[in-house]
Design an enzyme around this catalytic site. Structure first.
Site, short mmCIF file in Angstrom:
data_model
loop_
_atom_site.label_atom_id
_atom_site.label_comp_id
_atom_site.label_asym_id
_atom_site.label_seq_id
_atom_site.Cartn_x
_atom_site.Cartn_y
_atom_site.Cartn_z
N GLY A 150 -2.25 -0.60 16.08
CA GLY A 150 -2.64 -1.95 15.17
C GLY A 150 -1.40 -1.94 14.41
O GLY A 150 -0.76 -3.41 13.61
N THR A 151 -0.51 -0.98 14.01
CA THR A 151 -0.01 -1.36 12.67
C THR A 151 1.64 -1.00 12.35
O THR A 151 2.65 -1.13 11.84
CB THR A 151 -0.45 -0.31 11.33
OG1 THR A 151 0.06 0.65 11.14
CG2 THR A 151 -1.28 -0.80 10.95
N ARG A 207 -4.80 5.33 21.09
CA ARG A 207 -4.72 4.06 21.31
C ARG A 207 -3.44 3.67 20.87
O ARG A 207 -3.15 3.91 19.53
CB ARG A 207 -5.60 3.97 20.42
CG ARG A 207 -5.69 4.55 19.19
CD ARG A 207 -6.98 3.80 18.54
NE ARG A 207 -6.87 2.70 17.73
CZ ARG A 207 -5.77 2.15 16.18
NH1 ARG A 207 -5.08 3.52 15.70
NH2 ARG A 207 -5.57 1.28 15.56
N SER A 234 0.36 -1.19 0.21
CA SER A 234 0.12 -0.26 -0.10
C SER A 234 0.56 1.37 -0.49
O SER A 234 1.74 1.61 -0.62
CB SER A 234 -1.29 -0.23 1.26
OG SER A 234 -1.69 0.53 1.24
N ASP A 257 -1.47 1.67 -3.72
CA ASP A 257 -2.08 -0.01 -4.50
C ASP A 257 -3.50 0.58 -4.35
O ASP A 257 -4.55 -0.52 -4.90
CB ASP A 257 -2.38 -1.69 -3.37
CG ASP A 257 -3.28 -0.81 -2.16
OD1 ASP A 257 -2.73 0.32 -2.13
OD2 ASP A 257 -3.23 -1.84 -1.90
N ASN A 300 -9.10 8.73 6.35
CA ASN A 300 -7.59 8.48 5.18
C ASN A 300 -7.80 8.79 4.02
O ASN A 300 -6.76 7.95 3.05
CB ASN A 300 -6.69 7.70 5.93
CG ASN A 300 -7.07 6.36 5.95
OD1 ASN A 300 -7.56 5.59 5.36
ND2 ASN A 300 -6.21 5.41 7.02
N GLU A 313 -12.92 5.47 6.41
CA GLU A 313 -11.79 5.76 7.44
C GLU A 313 -11.52 7.56 6.90
O GLU A 313 -11.51 8.03 5.76
CB GLU A 313 -10.67 4.78 7.69
CG GLU A 313 -10.73 3.75 8.38
CD GLU A 313 -9.40 3.28 8.88
OE1 GLU A 313 -9.54 2.68 10.00
OE2 GLU A 313 -8.40 3.24 7.86
C1 LIG Z 1 -4.71 7.03 12.73
C2 LIG Z 1 -4.72 6.13 11.16
O1 LIG Z 1 -4.82 6.61 10.08
N1 LIG Z 1 -4.68 4.78 11.24
C3 LIG Z 1 -4.28 3.84 9.85
C4 LIG Z 1 -3.31 2.63 10.75
O2 LIG Z 1 -3.86 1.57 11.33
P1 LIG Z 1 -3.27 1.86 13.44
O3 LIG Z 1 -4.15 0.85 13.79
O4 LIG Z 1 -3.60 3.51 13.33
O5 LIG Z 1 -1.93 1.95 13.39
O6 LIG Z 1 -3.38 2.08 8.89
C5 LIG Z 1 -4.01 0.85 8.98
C6 LIG Z 1 -4.41 -0.20 8.50
O7 LIG Z 1 -4.08 0.86 6.61
C7 LIG Z 1 -5.48 1.82 8.39
O8 LIG Z 1 -7.17 1.49 8.40
C8 LIG Z 1 -5.54 3.35 9.96
O9 LIG Z 1 -6.70 3.72 9.76
MG LIG Z 2 -3.88 0.65 -0.05
#
Ligand SMILES: CC(=O)N[C@H]1[C@@H](OP(=O)(O)O)O[C@H](CO)[C@@H](O)[C@@H]1O
Ligand SMILES: [Mg+2]
Length: 538
Positions: free
Chosen positions: A503-504, A500, A64, A281, A377, A375
């Site tokens: 997750g990534t 929070r 991505s 992507d 984004n 979202e």
């Molecule tokens: C604040 C933010 O933009 N968080 C992103 C990011 O997740 P986080 O869990 O915040 O790292 O990556 C995800 C996967 O691409 C997306 O779904 C999400 O919107």
């Molecule tokens: Mg993507």
């Protein structure tokens, strides 16, 4: 069979001391440690397909919006949805096994435990984005697929949503839910036709400049344009250099625009030129423009959701179907508070807030008649329940006005990618709506005023310490932290803030918004400080 599986796994041993994790967006990391993961994902994809008696499963090789040296893989369920959660866990377990024998044993034990017929057909559709490592990782995946004796179709380069589209097409072919022709051209034809029907003779005002992040969206948009008459919409494609994969997502793309709140430095767009950026992507899209005073304005996922919800609401009313369906909007805690208020108060629609990650939004939207989910984004789409689709298909309009609106609504249903958020489909939908409303970006922006906001990343010793509840808007752990956050929030006008664990990424994210820029920044910094203190072990 057992030997073929072990033999495939033996070709690509896992990297030492690496813990692999099927996360929010599949496996995603530096490309040079992914070979073993790919082979094993091939095996898992085959097994998943067998567990569904040979329905087609998708494998997408992409990272991505990540930098060019990264890559990743995600698996796609038969209707084009994200992989089921229990299979995410199986994928993680499979990826972390050490020896080929363990891999083979795990494959067979899983098949036995889940009562999967090992002789059932396994069918897999595979594609990749334009990263340099993609060819090697594809070969590793194919080894897994062959080891498991799967039938596969390799579609070469595709956007992630195109792959989701194909998976859904293959699985619905010949049924009453037939989604489209299972070819790349089928995708363009469906989009092009639906776009023209949805426009109903309206024309977009001015051209649209699309920054393709130097990713797979560039060549695919160039194909799609052939199915869109220039009189209806002129699209100018920029940052479509896939010959230089090292330029992917560098100083361009949806994530750059969102994070930096500015246009790509290479942009030549003038005042009031309508622009958008895709990610690597092409499953995210961000709109933006510079006004007459050269001030940059972002029209993000919240804006697309509100625009689409208001348009669909109008259409449904014009059709005489207002009492038949409820439209709902699904957001995450990162949605700007002003957008939530606009949907609830001005549009009079229900808003549901879920955890971050599109699969949560998708599931919530599935419970609605018409579920609009995005979202902030820029990743999202709109889904229609089966009963809603039947009603729209069967409905007999009572007058010419209703008939007109119904035609547009039916075309929008075709245009919107029901499987997954799709930047190209979302972009065409936005263009349809702006053309119908005869709006420029200025009018779109004027629907509501975003609250100034700030997003920060805080490094902590262990992000696992931070546990959230209430759609991740409140922390339950570490104890006492939420009370301290509440304390600073209540002193700020229109203040809202939450923390929070990402997750990534290995960090805790802090979001704050308030009546003014200075207050939003100050609030974010104060909450970040609280998080940092609580998350740093002595
Ligand atoms: C604040 C933010 O933009 N968080 C992103 C990011 O997740 P986080 O869990 O915040 O790292 O990556 C995800 C996967 O691409 C997306 O779904 C999400 O919107
Ligand atoms: Mg993507």
């Amino acid at each position: 069979m057992a030997d073929a599986i072990a033999a495939a796994a033996a070709k690509h041993p896992p990297a030492e001391k690496v813990k692999y994790q099927y996360g929010t967006a599949g496996f995603r990391m530096k490309a040079d440690i992914l070979d073993s993961v790919m082979t094993r994902c091939g095996l898992i994809a085959a097994l998943r397909s067998r567990s569904l008696k040979g329905r087609w499963i998708g494998v997408m090789i992409t990272a991505s919006h990540n930098p060019p040296e990264d890559n990743g893989v995600k698996l796609v369920e038969p209707m084009g949805n994200m992989l089921a959660e229990d299979w995410e866990k199986l994928s993680t377990q499979m990826a972390n096994l050490q020896t080929p024998e363990e891999v083979s044993k795990f494959y067979h034990e899983t098949a036995t435990r889940l009562k999967i017929d090992r002789t059932a057909p396994a069918r897999v559709v595979i594609a990749r984005d334009t990263r340099a490592s993609g060819a090697r990782l594809l070969a590793c995946t194919l080894e897994g697929l062959k080891g498991a004796g799967a039938e596969y179709k390799d579609f070469g380069f595709l956007t992630t949503p195109q792959l989701h589209y194909l998976v859904r097409c293959f699985n619905t072919e010949g049924t009453h839910q037939e989604y489209g022709k299972p070819t790349e051209v089928g995708y363009y034809e469906k989009m092009g036709n639906a776009f023209q029907r949805a426009l109903k003779g309206k024309e977009a005002a001015g051209s649209l400049t699309v920054d393709c992040a130097n990713g797979v969206g560039g060549p695919k948009l160039t194909q799609l344009i052939k199915y869109i008459p220039k009189e209806a919409l002129e699209i100018i494609v920029v940052n479509d250099n896939v010959i230089k994969p090292e330029s992917l997502n560098v100083d361009c793309g949806a994530d750059y625009v969102k994070t930096n709140q500015r246009a790509p430095p290479s942009s030549k767009a003038g005042p009031n030129d309508r622009c958008c950026s895709l990610d690597g992507d092409a499953d995210r899209v961000m709109y933006y423009f510079k006004d007459a005073n050269n001030v940059f304005h972002l029209l993000d996922g919240d804006r697309i959701a509100t625009l689409a919800a208001s348009f669909l609401g109008d259409l449904v009313r014009q059709c005489g179907l207002a009492d038949s369906f409820k439209i709902g909007v699904v957001q995450t805690a990162y949605a700007n508070g002003a957008s939530t208020q606009y949907v609830e108060r001005d549009l009079g629609l229900q808003v549901v807030c879920t955890n971050t990650g599109v699969k949560y939004l998708h599931h919530a939207a599935e419970k609605m008649d018409i579920g609009v989910y995005f979202e902030a984004n820029g990743h999202g789409t709109i889904i229609f329940s089966e009963a809603t689709l039947d009603k729209i298909a069967e409905y007999e309009p009572r007058n010419p006005g209703q008939a007109q609106a119904l035609e547009v609504l039916r075309a929008c249903v075709e245009l919107i990618n029901q499987a997954v958020g799709d930047a190209l489909s979302d972009m065409l939908l936005v263009e349809v709506i702006l053309a119908h409303k005869q709006w420029s970006c200025n009018e779109w922006l004027a629907t509501y005023t975003d609250l100034p906001n700030r997003l920060l990343k805080v490094k902590v010793t262990d992000r696992g310490l931070f546990q959230a509840t209430d759609a991740e808007r409140k922390l339950v752990k570490p104890e006492g932290v939420q009370a301290r956050i509440d304390d600073v929030v209540k002193k700020v006008r229109q203040g809202r803030s939450f923390a929070r664990a990402s997750g990534t990424e290995d960090a805790v994210r802090v979001y704050a918004e308030a009546a003014t820029r200075a207050e939003a920044d100050d609030l974010a910094n104060k909450v970040a400080k609280i998080v940092e203190t609580a998350g740093t072990l002595p």
